[in-house]
Structure formats: C-alpha cells, structure tokens
Design an enzyme around this catalytic site. Structure first.
Site, mmCIF file in Angstrom:
data_model
loop_
_atom_site.group_PDB
_atom_site.id
_atom_site.type_symbol
_atom_site.label_atom_id
_atom_site.label_comp_id
_atom_site.label_asym_id
_atom_site.label_seq_id
_atom_site.Cartn_x
_atom_site.Cartn_y
_atom_site.Cartn_z
ATOM 1 N N HIS A 307 -66.279 -10.888 35.769
ATOM 2 C CA HIS A 307 -65.549 -9.794 36.392
ATOM 3 C C HIS A 307 -64.986 -10.272 37.710
ATOM 4 C CE1 HIS A 307 -64.662 -5.834 38.051
ATOM 5 N NE2 HIS A 307 -64.674 -5.429 36.795
ATOM 6 N N ASP A 365 -67.685 -3.739 29.187
ATOM 7 C CA ASP A 365 -67.170 -3.786 27.817
ATOM 8 C C ASP A 365 -68.092 -4.501 26.840
ATOM 9 O OD1 ASP A 365 -64.848 -2.374 28.166
ATOM 10 O OD2 ASP A 365 -63.826 -4.104 29.023
HETATM 11 N N1 ACO Z 1 -66.230 -17.065 29.734
HETATM 12 C C1 ACO Z 1 -66.245 -18.350 30.187
HETATM 13 N N2 ACO Z 1 -65.826 -18.735 31.416
HETATM 14 C C2 ACO Z 1 -65.379 -17.757 32.229
HETATM 15 C C3 ACO Z 1 -65.352 -16.401 31.830
HETATM 16 C C4 ACO Z 1 -65.792 -16.072 30.544
HETATM 17 N N3 ACO Z 1 -65.771 -14.810 30.109
HETATM 18 N N4 ACO Z 1 -64.852 -15.647 32.844
HETATM 19 C C5 ACO Z 1 -64.592 -16.501 33.849
HETATM 20 N N5 ACO Z 1 -64.904 -17.786 33.480
HETATM 21 C C6 ACO Z 1 -64.804 -18.981 34.319
HETATM 22 C C7 ACO Z 1 -63.354 -19.423 34.435
HETATM 23 O O1 ACO Z 1 -63.022 -20.395 33.431
HETATM 24 C C8 ACO Z 1 -63.327 -20.014 35.820
HETATM 25 O O2 ACO Z 1 -63.869 -21.313 35.757
HETATM 26 P P1 ACO Z 1 -63.312 -22.461 36.794
HETATM 27 O O3 ACO Z 1 -63.629 -21.955 38.162
HETATM 28 O O4 ACO Z 1 -64.109 -23.657 36.397
HETATM 29 O O5 ACO Z 1 -61.855 -22.567 36.531
HETATM 30 C C9 ACO Z 1 -64.297 -19.143 36.614
HETATM 31 O O6 ACO Z 1 -65.214 -18.607 35.635
HETATM 32 C C10 ACO Z 1 -63.622 -17.991 37.346
HETATM 33 O O7 ACO Z 1 -62.819 -17.299 36.435
HETATM 34 P P2 ACO Z 1 -61.425 -16.631 36.794
HETATM 35 O O8 ACO Z 1 -60.638 -16.427 35.555
HETATM 36 O O9 ACO Z 1 -60.786 -17.408 37.909
HETATM 37 O O10 ACO Z 1 -61.934 -15.242 37.384
HETATM 38 P P3 ACO Z 1 -61.091 -13.937 37.476
HETATM 39 O O11 ACO Z 1 -61.741 -13.129 38.520
HETATM 40 O O12 ACO Z 1 -59.644 -14.246 37.645
HETATM 41 O O13 ACO Z 1 -61.262 -13.277 36.022
HETATM 42 C C11 ACO Z 1 -61.927 -11.926 34.233
HETATM 43 C C12 ACO Z 1 -62.062 -12.203 35.733
HETATM 44 C C13 ACO Z 1 -60.460 -11.811 33.823
HETATM 45 C C14 ACO Z 1 -62.614 -10.611 33.904
HETATM 46 C C15 ACO Z 1 -62.601 -13.102 33.452
HETATM 47 O O14 ACO Z 1 -63.961 -13.187 33.811
HETATM 48 C C16 ACO Z 1 -62.450 -12.962 31.946
HETATM 49 O O15 ACO Z 1 -61.423 -13.369 31.390
HETATM 50 N N6 ACO Z 1 -63.476 -12.368 31.244
HETATM 51 C C17 ACO Z 1 -63.377 -12.134 29.830
HETATM 52 C C18 ACO Z 1 -62.545 -10.899 29.557
HETATM 53 C C19 ACO Z 1 -63.252 -9.622 29.919
HETATM 54 O O16 ACO Z 1 -64.407 -9.404 29.576
HETATM 55 N N7 ACO Z 1 -62.526 -8.736 30.603
HETATM 56 C C20 ACO Z 1 -63.035 -7.415 30.974
HETATM 57 C C21 ACO Z 1 -63.054 -7.277 32.461
HETATM 58 S S1 ACO Z 1 -63.838 -5.769 32.903
HETATM 59 C C22 ACO Z 1 -62.696 -4.581 32.624
HETATM 60 O O17 ACO Z 1 -61.526 -4.750 32.684
HETATM 61 C C23 ACO Z 1 -63.239 -3.307 32.293
#
Ligand code: ACO
Length: 430
Positions: A307, A365
C-alpha cells in the site's frame, strides 16, 4: 515562532524560506505555494509521494502505525458499532448523527433510491457482457443529464441533494448493472430495507418469488461498505477533486472517480486477488508465486499486498479477515480452497525477508474477494461494490473542496524533457 524551512541553491548561494504548516496530527507540510514565484523552479514529485494536495478534516491515516480515523473515530469502532448510513452522515457532516438525525438521514437517502425510468433504455445500450465498471462510469456520468435541478455547485442545497442522490442511487445502479448482465429484470429498491440489505435484495431478488436477505450477510455487507467508505487522498479521490476543481458537476466528478478506481493497482485489486488465488490453485504452488513476486524481471506482484500509505498492517484488512470467517461460517462453508491459499500466502509472505524489508502487508482487498465470492457476488462486480461504498467518501471530499475558500483549479506543472524549439520540416522533405 512560526516554523520555516530554508532551501539553499548550492550553486548560486541563494536561499529561500518557506513556512511550515502543522495539522492537528500527522506530518507537518512545507507551504510551497509561492515556490515557483520566488525560486523560478517547480517541485518534482511524480506519483505525489511527498505532496499534500489539500487541507482536509475527513480522514486521517498513520501508515506506519496502521491507524485509520474518519472524523477522528477509529475505523475499528465505526465498523463494529455503526451502520453504513451513520458513517455516511459522519463523512458528510463531521459528526455522528443522534437517533433523530439518523432517522431523518435514512429517510432522505431512501427517498432518492429509484433511478429515472428512462435510464432503463440507457442500460440496454450496453452489451450484456460489458464490465459493470464500464456501465457504472457511463450511467453515473449520465445522471447529470437527468438531474439538471441540482447541478449548481455554488448552491449548498444543490450540493446536498446531489450528494444524497449519488449515495442513494449507487446501489441501484450497481445492482442493475449485474441484473443487466444476467438478462434478468431490474429489481426496484425497497425503502423499508437498510442500505446494504436493499443492495443485496436488488442484486439477488427476482419478481418470481419472495426473497429474504440473510441478516448476517446484510451486516457483513454493511461492514464492507464502511471499510471502503473513504481513504484520504488516494488516486480516485484525488481524481474526483481534480475533476471537481474545474467546476464540473458532481455526477461527472464521481464518474471520473469510478474510472480511476477501476485499475488493478487501486480498486481493481480485489478482482485481481481472486484471479491470482485461482491461478495459484494449490498451496504447494505458493512459493513459486512468491518467488515471481520478488523477481525484478517479472512484473507479477502479489495482488492485495502493499500500500502506498500503510507500511504496517492495513487495519481494514484485519476487520475484513474477521468478517470473512463470519460469512463463511454463516454460509457453512467449511473448506474454502481459496481462503486456505490466502491464509497460507499471507503467512509465507509475512515471514519472507523481501516483504518484511519492503513493509508489504495485506491490504483491504486481500480478503474482500473471498467474502464477495462466498456471498454469490460475481468477480466482475467486486470493484463496482467498492465504487458504491467509496461514493460516500468521494462526495464528502468533493463537498469539502468546493466549500474550501482556498480552492483553485488543479493544475500541476512538469519537468519538460522533450524537443526544444525546432524548425518545421515540410512533408516532402521528411
Ligand atoms: N508484490 C511484490 N512486490 C511489491 C508489491 C507487491 N504487491 N507491492 C510493492 N512491491 C515492491 C515494488 O516492486 C517495489 O520494489 P523496489 O523498491 O525494489 O522497486 C517496492 O515494493 C515499492 O513498491 P511501489 O510500487 O514503488 O509502491 P507504491 O506505493 O507505488 O505502490 C501499490 C503501492 C500500487 C498498492 C503496490 O503495492 C501494488 O501494486 N500492490 C498490488 C496491487 C494492490 O493490491 N492494490 C490495492 C491497493 S489498496 C486499494 O487501492 C484499496
């Protein structure tokens, strides 16, 4: 003394002072409204990870501690002790209603649950296999063509009635999107039922026989709606505010919010979680998927994990997991393969260094899809349900923005890295 921060340009030695503003809780903000005028530079923050876009009194999140407050009340208390209508009232007005105000609000909302009869034909313009979110975007946007009498955003009565209409009609719109996909007759709202109960009724009743909504499922749905009601300045809420900042009508703004919510990184995640759990299919395959999620060269992510704000357990996920067990037990579902995979996946991920280091925890979720599926709600309706719940937050945030004297049209700037001015080349010479 008022707090300030100083920015220094190391090359020229010039420095500028900016005021620091403090809220009631949470991090201070540097007031950079005069930044461009004074420094001739823009700030650069793609994804707005360090940018406060507005002042708000509605929702507070402490992502490190896993705290979520609406108007100061912890989400755990609201989910446990209120119904959705009370939370909607709280979002809109800032206070929980007393018994009289609650009754009045419930009356006012139920008064607007029906859709204009002509919207029937609007639905039939869609293919039967249209995604419910596509239908929701279209129908909600179209409401502005039906309710001209409440479109003056500068009139507080119009703002109020549009808010009530949106909150009241959203369950009808979502349930009808489902009915349309089945080819079943639309079921009209019943104003003697509660908000969540009426939604389940419109989803599952048919004109052929009496349908009684299971009260445990109605309660669970009510709680799910509360958990999704608002979440500060996330992508869809910011979209609603940005659309509204131009003076667009609230129906158009909420349609924009629905479009933003649709994506798998946001509201579409609950659908993506269920698809992922099905794809994993067997607990034995979990390590393979965890490995993929950690692989930099694979764009697979664990859906329902991570998140932008929570770097600790999402408090909504905890309540959702509990609700999930209650629903499965009520429905006497003892062995749910997907739930087993989800629980095991959570356990493995939370013990894995990659997820620990990156502070990736289950989000709201992660469990919601399993509950929805157990209730008989099809996967494509998951995000539509999220939109229905979030409408309350969107509309409260939209109203707060319109009523904010500091409000301006939203207009970010950019770091331009394209071609500089060049000579035009005629077609024959290209
Ligand atoms: N699985 C594996 N790795 C992940 C995940 C994941 N679900 N989420 C983040 N990471 C990693 C990224 O690869 C990144 O790694 P790095 O630093 O080595 O490049 C690091 O964690 C940070 O991730 P970002 O994408 O930069 O974080 P951001 O804050 O932009 O993204 C998000 C947050 C979009 C929710 C992300 O965690 C994600 O895509 N999760 C899966 C989708 C999801 O569950 N979305 C629901 C969000 S809650 C809602 O809307 C109700």
């Amino acid at each position: 003394m008022a707090k300030t921060v100083t920015l220094k340009d190391d090359e020229s030695g010039k420095s500028w002072k900016f005021p620091v503003l403090g809220g009631t809780t949470g991090p201070d903000v540097v007031d950079i409204r005069k930044f461009y005028a004074e420094t001739d530079m823009f700030t650069y923050d793609p994804g707005y990870t360090s940018t406060g876009s507005c002042e708000s009194k509605i929702t507070f999140i402490d992502g490190d501690k896993g705290v979520l407050l609406h108007r100061g009340y912890p989400i755990e208390d609201l989910a446990e002790k209120c119904n959705f209508e009370e939370v909607a009232f709280l979002m809109l007005t800032g206070e929980l209603p007393d018994a009289k105000a609650k009754k009045q609000f419930q009356h006012d909302i139920t008064y607007h649950t029906m859709l204009h009869e002509q919207l029937h034909s609007f639905y039939s313009g869609f293919r039967r296999d249209a995604h419910p979110m596509a239908v929701m975007c279209g129908v909600v946007g179209a409401l502005s063509a039906f309710y001209h009498d409440s479109l003056d955003i500068n009139n507080p009565d119009h703002r109020k009635i549009s808010s009530y209409r949106l909150i009241a009609k959203m369950p009808t719109i979502a349930a009808w999107a489902y009915k349309y996909s089945l080819g079943q007759p639309f079921i009209y709202p019943r104003n003697d039922l509660g908000y969540a109960e009426n939604f389940l009724y419109m989803m599952f009743a048919t004109p052929c026989e009496e349908y009684k909504v299971n009260p445990i499922l109605a309660k669970a749905m009510d709680r799910i709606l509360i958990l999704h009601a608002d979440h500060e300045q996330n992508a869809s809420t910011s979209t609603v505010r940005l659309a509204g900042s131009s003076g667009a009508n609230p129906f158009a703004c909420i349609a924009a919010g629905i479009a933003s919510l649709w994506g798998p990184a946001h509201g579409g995640a609950n659908e993506a979680v269920l698809n992922m759990l099905k794809e994993i299919g067997d607990k034995k395959r979990i390590p393979e998927f965890v490995k993929r999620a950690k692989d930099k060269n694979d764009n697979f992510r664990l859906m329902g994990f991570g998140h932008r704000v929570y770097k600790n357990y999402d408090p909504r996920a905890r309540i959702m997991a509990k609700t999930c067990s209650e629903v499965l037990s009520e429905l006497k579902i003892k062995n749910n393969a997907l739930l087993d995979i989800a629980v095991e996946l959570e356990r493995i991920a939370l013990e894995d260094d990659y997820f620990i280091e990156k502070k990736l925890y289950p989000n709201v979720d992660f469990y919601s899809g399993i509950i929805f599926q157990a209730m008989g709600i099809p996967v494509t309706m998951f995000t539509a349900l999220f939109a229905l719940a979030r409408t309350t937050g969107w509309i409260a945030q939209w109203r707060e923005m319109i009523e904010d004297p500091q409000q301006k049209i939203g207009r970010p700037r950019q770091l331009y890295t394209g071609q500089t001015k060049r000579k035009f080349v005629p077609l024959a010479k290209r």
